[in-house]
Design an enzyme around this catalytic site. Structure first.
Site, mmCIF file in Angstrom:
data_model
loop_
_atom_site.group_PDB
_atom_site.id
_atom_site.type_symbol
_atom_site.label_atom_id
_atom_site.label_comp_id
_atom_site.label_asym_id
_atom_site.label_seq_id
_atom_site.Cartn_x
_atom_site.Cartn_y
_atom_site.Cartn_z
ATOM 1 N N SER A 69 0.826 -1.197 0.000
ATOM 2 C CA SER A 69 0.000 0.000 0.000
ATOM 3 C C SER A 69 0.869 1.259 0.000
ATOM 4 O O SER A 69 1.691 1.431 -0.900
ATOM 5 C CB SER A 69 -0.965 -0.043 1.185
ATOM 6 O OG SER A 69 -1.968 0.932 1.061
ATOM 7 N N HIS B 55 -8.248 -4.788 -0.455
ATOM 8 C CA HIS B 55 -7.056 -4.117 0.043
ATOM 9 C C HIS B 55 -6.660 -4.708 1.406
ATOM 10 O O HIS B 55 -7.517 -4.990 2.235
ATOM 11 C CB HIS B 55 -7.331 -2.620 0.188
ATOM 12 C CG HIS B 55 -6.116 -1.797 0.377
ATOM 13 N ND1 HIS B 55 -5.349 -1.346 -0.672
ATOM 14 C CD2 HIS B 55 -5.518 -1.325 1.501
ATOM 15 C CE1 HIS B 55 -4.340 -0.629 -0.212
ATOM 16 N NE2 HIS B 55 -4.415 -0.600 1.105
ATOM 17 N N ASP C 92 -10.430 -3.272 -5.029
ATOM 18 C CA ASP C 92 -9.594 -2.262 -4.381
ATOM 19 C C ASP C 92 -9.607 -1.009 -5.235
ATOM 20 O O ASP C 92 -9.393 -1.080 -6.458
ATOM 21 C CB ASP C 92 -8.167 -2.791 -4.221
ATOM 22 C CG ASP C 92 -7.233 -1.833 -3.505
ATOM 23 O OD1 ASP C 92 -7.707 -0.812 -2.960
ATOM 24 O OD2 ASP C 92 -6.018 -2.104 -3.481
#
Length: 298
Positions: free
Chosen positions: A150, A267, A237
């Site tokens: 991320s 995610h 996501d």
């Protein structure tokens, strides 16, 4: 598009459909505390050697599964504002144990108290330190990849744009790479939604900072010369499309890149091996791919 049952279970546990919580600094600080407390209560795998180190002023933690192990830089996610060494400790131990790779996890400064360039500077400093001090910790950084999830993947990609020789390969798990990208509708979940992602971006790189190439790597004018990349996206996501477009641009620039979309996933699946089969499979792929890249360089 169908949610995997394991994704569905996670979202239900997170309270999918509950009232949205407006992100503020006070909320962020509470989330930091809650995440750390939950992580400290969980089980952890024992390794040959785990030690906190000072990497030229940047606090880091070294995970060594065996003496002489190859080592990678690990940069955690959390929207540049959440998480730390403790929240990712159990996963880093799992990753080192399963792949045989040592990890230097970077406890970079976090926004909004420390916006760009502080987090990226810390990652760059830690990587340079590892190149110089690997032998002293009985790990091998002669081929040193970086792994990020991320926002951590953004920092890895940003480092590669800033200095293509800083690391020897980049593993990007559902990376945010373009602040100006339009987030696809219908893909936001309790794991990550569009308004939350916007708040994270504004905390890290407000205003025109978002247009800098080491903030939005997908907007770099020249991606040639980048280290080999493995880009993983999750089907459900809001960051999916920009990650895949970044992988395509890397390939177009002549970079050795492999990309895959984890079907049915949301995610954050990567760092939850106890919940997701796809996490455990992706860890295996990452280890094998890094081994292959390292062998070709020797």
């Amino acid at each position: 598009m169908t949610l995997h049952p394991q994704s569905r279970a996670l979202l239900e546990a997170m309270g999918e459909g509950a009232d949205d919580v407006e992100m503020t600094l006070e909320v962020v600080r509470a989330l930091r505390s809650d995440a750390r407390e939950a992580a400290l209560a969980g089980p952890r795998i024992g390794l040959d050697h785990v030690v906190d180190v000072d990497a030229d002023g940047v606090p880091c933690r070294l995970y060594r599964p065996r003496q002489g192990a190859p080592v990678a830089l690990y940069v955690h996610g959390g929207g540049w504002v959440l998480h730390d060494l403790e929240t990712h400790d159990a996963f880093c131990r799992h990753l080192a144990h399963q792949t045989g790779w040592a990890l230097l996890a970077v406890d970079y400064r976090r926004a909004p108290e420390h916006p760009y360039p502080a987090p990226l500077d810390d990652v760059q400093t830690a990587g340079a330190w590892l190149r110089e001090h690997d032998r002293g910790h009985r790990v091998d950084a002669s081929f040193m990849p970086a792994i990020g999830d991320s926002s951590g993947a953004n920092l890895v990609a940003g480092l590669c744009v800033r200095d293509a020789g800083a690391v020897d390969a980049q593993v990007l798990l559902y990376p945010p790479v373009d602040r100006r990208a339009e987030l696809p509708t219908g893909l936001g979940t309790a794991a990550l939604d569009g308004p939350t992602m916007d708040w994270f971006w504004d905390a890290y790189a407000p205003g025109d900072l978002a247009d800098l190439p080491d903030v939005s790597p997908a907007r770099a004018t020249d991606l040639s010369g980048q280290p080999p990349a493995y880009v993983v996206t999750a089907e459900h996501d809001v960051l999916r499309d920009q990650g895949e477009e970044h992988a395509a641009r890397l390939a177009e620039a002549g970079v050795d890149v492999l990309a895959h979309r984890a079907l049915g996933m949301v995610h954050s699946f990567w760092r939850q091996p106890a919940l997701f089969d796809a996490s455990r499979s992706t860890v295996t792929v990452v280890g094998a791919l890094l081994d292959a890249h390292r062998s070709r360089r020797r």
